[in-house]
Design a protein around this motif. Structure first.
Motif, PDB file in Angstrom:
ATOM      1  N   THR A   1      12.549  15.715  -9.557  1.00 45.75           N
ATOM      2  CA  THR A   1      11.270  15.755  -8.500  1.00 45.75           C
ATOM      3  C   THR A   1      10.347  16.271  -9.444  1.00 45.75           C
ATOM      4  OG1 THR A   1      11.743  18.064  -8.017  1.00 45.75           O
ATOM      5  CG2 THR A   1      12.635  16.472  -6.600  1.00 45.75           C
TER       6      THR A   1
ATOM      7  N   LEU B   1       9.608  11.780 -12.347  1.00 47.23           N
ATOM      8  CA  LEU B   1       8.610  10.774 -11.358  1.00 47.23           C
ATOM      9  C   LEU B   1       7.468  10.255 -12.462  1.00 47.23           C
ATOM     10  CD1 LEU B   1       8.377  12.790  -8.173  1.00 47.23           C
ATOM     11  CD2 LEU B   1       9.912  10.791  -8.743  1.00 47.23           C
TER      12      LEU B   1
ATOM     13  N   GLY C   1       5.104   5.856 -10.386  1.00 50.41           N
ATOM     14  CA  GLY C   1       5.682   5.306  -9.334  1.00 50.41           C
ATOM     15  C   GLY C   1       6.754   5.029  -9.228  1.00 50.41           C
ATOM     16  N   ALA C   2       7.713   5.331 -10.562  1.00 48.82           N
ATOM     17  CA  ALA C   2       8.969   5.263 -10.391  1.00 48.82           C
ATOM     18  C   ALA C   2       9.663   6.490 -10.810  1.00 48.82           C
ATOM     19  CB  ALA C   2       9.435   3.959 -11.387  1.00 48.82           C
ATOM     20  N   LEU C   3      11.187   6.530 -10.454  1.00 51.51           N
ATOM     21  CA  LEU C   3      11.896   7.572 -11.054  1.00 51.51           C
ATOM     22  C   LEU C   3      12.627   7.145 -12.348  1.00 51.51           C
ATOM     23  CD1 LEU C   3      14.399   9.854  -8.712  1.00 51.51           C
ATOM     24  CD2 LEU C   3      15.033   9.268 -11.219  1.00 51.51           C
TER      25      LEU C   3
ATOM     26  N   THR D   1      17.613   7.729  -5.951  1.00 52.07           N
ATOM     27  CA  THR D   1      16.269   7.410  -5.970  1.00 52.07           C
ATOM     28  C   THR D   1      16.183   6.628  -4.759  1.00 52.07           C
ATOM     29  OG1 THR D   1      16.216   6.447  -8.311  1.00 52.07           O
ATOM     30  CG2 THR D   1      14.640   5.397  -6.611  1.00 52.07           C
TER      31      THR D   1
ATOM     32  N   SER E   1      15.543   9.303  -2.290  1.00 50.17           N
ATOM     33  CA  SER E   1      14.144   9.892  -2.500  1.00 50.17           C
ATOM     34  C   SER E   1      13.034   8.998  -1.895  1.00 50.17           C
ATOM     35  CB  SER E   1      13.700   9.846  -3.720  1.00 50.17           C
ATOM     36  OG  SER E   1      14.740  10.993  -4.644  1.00 50.17           O
ATOM     37  N   GLU E   2      13.229   7.627  -2.023  1.00 52.52           N
ATOM     38  CA  GLU E   2      12.534   6.527  -1.479  1.00 52.52           C
ATOM     39  C   GLU E   2      12.261   6.617   0.052  1.00 52.52           C
ATOM     40  OE1 GLU E   2      12.293   2.135  -3.002  1.00 52.52           O
ATOM     41  OE2 GLU E   2      13.976   2.328  -1.683  1.00 52.52           O
TER      42      GLU E   2
ATOM     43  N   HIS F   1       7.968   5.355   0.946  1.00 51.93           N
ATOM     44  CA  HIS F   1       7.625   4.186   0.232  1.00 51.93           C
ATOM     45  C   HIS F   1       8.505   3.853  -1.042  1.00 51.93           C
ATOM     46  CE1 HIS F   1       6.152   6.724  -3.123  1.00 51.93           C
ATOM     47  NE2 HIS F   1       5.781   7.738  -2.456  1.00 51.93           N
ATOM     48  N   ARG F   2       8.183   2.650  -1.630  1.00 53.95           N
ATOM     49  CA  ARG F   2       9.375   2.198  -2.524  1.00 53.95           C
ATOM     50  C   ARG F   2       9.161   3.031  -3.576  1.00 53.95           C
ATOM     51  NH1 ARG F   2       9.272  -1.586  -6.802  1.00 53.95           N
ATOM     52  NH2 ARG F   2      11.117  -2.829  -7.027  1.00 53.95           N
ATOM     53  N   LEU F   3      10.289   3.205  -4.305  1.00 58.29           N
ATOM     54  CA  LEU F   3      10.585   4.159  -5.624  1.00 58.29           C
ATOM     55  C   LEU F   3      11.587   3.589  -6.445  1.00 58.29           C
ATOM     56  CD1 LEU F   3       9.347   6.776  -6.839  1.00 58.29           C
ATOM     57  CD2 LEU F   3      11.715   7.908  -5.969  1.00 58.29           C
TER      58      LEU F   3
ATOM     59  N   TYR G   1      13.942   2.429  -9.897  1.00 48.53           N
ATOM     60  CA  TYR G   1      14.660   3.447 -10.783  1.00 48.53           C
ATOM     61  C   TYR G   1      14.358   2.767 -12.150  1.00 48.53           C
ATOM     62  CZ  TYR G   1      17.801   5.960 -13.541  1.00 48.53           C
ATOM     63  OH  TYR G   1      18.457   6.900 -14.591  1.00 48.53           O
TER      64      TYR G   1
END
Length: 260
Positions: A160, A165, A168-170, A220, A223-224, A229-231, A233
């Motif tokens: 986190t 992060l 906009g991605a993990l 991911t 989390s998404e 919203h889209r996240l 990996y």
């Protein structure tokens, strides 16, 4: 055991683990004496922490006098609490100093937070953070401290922060399909309070702590769903990690080999 009137010393009280341990102990009825390297900092003032020099065993002994239990956690190289120039040798020395102070002060129950896999030392090549924790564990055993060793896995909270992060991605160097054991930091506080309240069951034991086993892609997705919203990996190339830290790169490679 009834905690009423009994004091537990929390070393590293302003770090993430130290704060949750302090909160759980207080809510369970323990008296808590908190130690930090920077008693003038804002988190320390909020906890009314006592300053104790990790290089000075006498100050640690003085801070531990009269207490029943002691919780010990040290930063690892590269962690937020480490500071510039902090080395694996520093981590081991600090951990040993706290253990020595606990013995000198007559602590009846010592809880040390190690890391899962530290006990494999000697059977395979390990990441540096596991080796450091193992050396501290061995010194605790050598001293004959009445102790519980908590060998924890990686924290959910690692996914986190600003490292993971990005854009906009993990993003991590972990293989997307390899399961990783993880747990919440709060679990350390809960287990520590439980362990100290039941010394007849937990004193003299070393236990591994984990909550769930998920792949980075599953982490991911969870989390998404929570964020709404889209996240995506994104896997960071291991060579990019190695350019920053050989030890950190090796740790990621070790995890990617699924040594569960």
């Amino acid at each position: 055991m009834e905690p009423t009137g009994k004091t537990v010393v929390v070393v590293g009280a302003t770090g993430l683990r130290g704060r949750v341990v302090t909160r759980h102990l207080l809510s369970s009825g323990w008296q808590v004496r908190t130690l930090t390297r920077d008693p003038g900092g804002a988190p320390a003032r909020d906890l009314a922490s006592t300053g104790a020099q990790m290089e000075d065993i006498d100050s640690l002994i003085a801070a531990a006098q009269g207490a029943y239990g002691m919780f010990s956690v040290q930063p690892t190289v590269g962690s937020p609490g480490a500071g510039p120039g902090f080395s694996a040798d520093d981590e081991v020395r600090w951990g040993i100093n706290v253990a020595e102070a606990a013995r000198a002060a007559g602590i009846e129950h010592f809880v040390f937070t190690s890391v899962a896999g530290a006990d494999r030392h000697g059977s395979e090549t390990l990441p540096q953070n596991l080796i450091s924790k193992w050396h501290i564990e061995q010194h605790i055993a050598k001293l004959g401290l009445p102790a519980t060793i908590l060998r924890q896995v990686s924290f959910m909270e690692n996914f986190t922060g600003g490292y993971a992060l990005q854009g906009g991605a993990l993003a991590t160097a972990l293989a997307p399909e390899v399961p990783q054991q993880i747990m919440a930091v709060d679990d350390v506080g809960f287990v520590t309070s439980l362990v100290l309240s039941r010394p007849e069951k937990w004193n003299g034991r070393a236990v591994a702590l984990a909550a769930v086993e998920l792949t980075p892609v599953q982490i991911t997705a969870a989390s998404e769903s929570t964020l709404g919203h889209r996240l995506p990996y994104v896997r960071i190339p291991i060579e990019a990690i190695r350019a920053l830290s050989e030890d950190f790169a090796f740790a990621n490679e070790w995890l990617n080999e699924r040594r569960g």
